[in-house]
Design a protein around this motif. Structure first.
Motif, short mmCIF file in Angstrom:
data_model
loop_
_atom_site.label_atom_id
_atom_site.label_comp_id
_atom_site.label_asym_id
_atom_site.label_seq_id
_atom_site.Cartn_x
_atom_site.Cartn_y
_atom_site.Cartn_z
N ALA A 1 40.42 28.71 47.09
CA ALA A 1 39.77 30.09 47.54
C ALA A 1 38.66 29.86 48.22
CB ALA A 1 39.45 30.58 46.15
N PRO B 1 41.00 40.23 51.94
CA PRO B 1 40.69 39.72 50.27
C PRO B 1 41.33 40.81 49.38
CG PRO B 1 38.71 39.61 51.83
CD PRO B 1 39.77 40.32 52.50
N LEU C 1 43.65 39.65 46.26
CA LEU C 1 43.29 39.85 44.76
C LEU C 1 44.32 40.82 44.39
CD1 LEU C 1 39.57 40.20 45.38
CD2 LEU C 1 40.71 38.46 44.12
N GLY C 2 45.53 41.03 44.95
CA GLY C 2 46.59 41.86 44.22
C GLY C 2 46.51 43.46 44.11
N GLU C 3 45.49 44.04 45.15
CA GLU C 3 45.61 45.45 45.52
C GLU C 3 46.83 45.66 46.26
OE1 GLU C 3 45.29 48.91 45.01
OE2 GLU C 3 43.27 47.90 44.35
#
Length: 145
Positions: free
Chosen positions: A78, A109, A113-115
């Motif tokens: 990361a 980002p 982060l899965g958005e």
């Protein structure tokens, strides 16, 4: 003692001292006739970083639990990803101007982060960039590039 908290506090304190005694005097001129020095706000921020880092170190020393100072592989990946993102954004800034790197720094980002909601992916960067545009160009009358 929570060693990770102590190590991060010590690193932040070293960064604050580096800012206060090296970077700020080297990069920001101090005109003698100004009522308020242009160095004042950066110096206040550097002192705040030092004080908060010292508080973090003291808090870590007061805690009784002992853990090893070891970075997990995921944390290092990361960290490398964040550094690569900002290096890429800086290179893109030199090539294209401020808009594509701003989109890159905001969008990647969120994706990492899965958005996945398309409305959020479109509206959040557009809103942030529009607010910075209005603040800098309309109110401050200046430019980024």
């Amino acid at each position: 003692m929570n060693k990770m908290d102590f190590v991060s506090g010590a690193m932040l304190m070293a960064f604050g001292f580096l800012l206060l005694f090296v970077v700020i005097p080297w990069q920001i001129a101090d005109p003698s006739r100004a009522l308020i020095s242009p160095r004042l706000m950066p110096q206040l921020c550097a002192v705040a970083i030092i004080v908060l880092a010292l508080a973090q170190c003291i808090k870590a020393l007061r805690e009784r639990e002992i853990e090893s100072v070891r970075f997990r592989r995921e944390e290092l990946i990361a960290l490398a990803g964040v550094v690569a993102l900002f290096v890429g954004a800086l290179l893109l800034f030199r090539l294209t101007g401020p808009l594509p790197p701003a989109i890159l720094v905001l969008l990647l980002p969120m994706l990492a982060l899965g958005e996945r909601r398309m409305l959020v992916l479109l509206l959040l960067p557009a809103t942030c960039i529009s607010l910075v545009y209005v603040l800098l160009y309309v109110f401050a009358g200046t430019s980024i590039s």
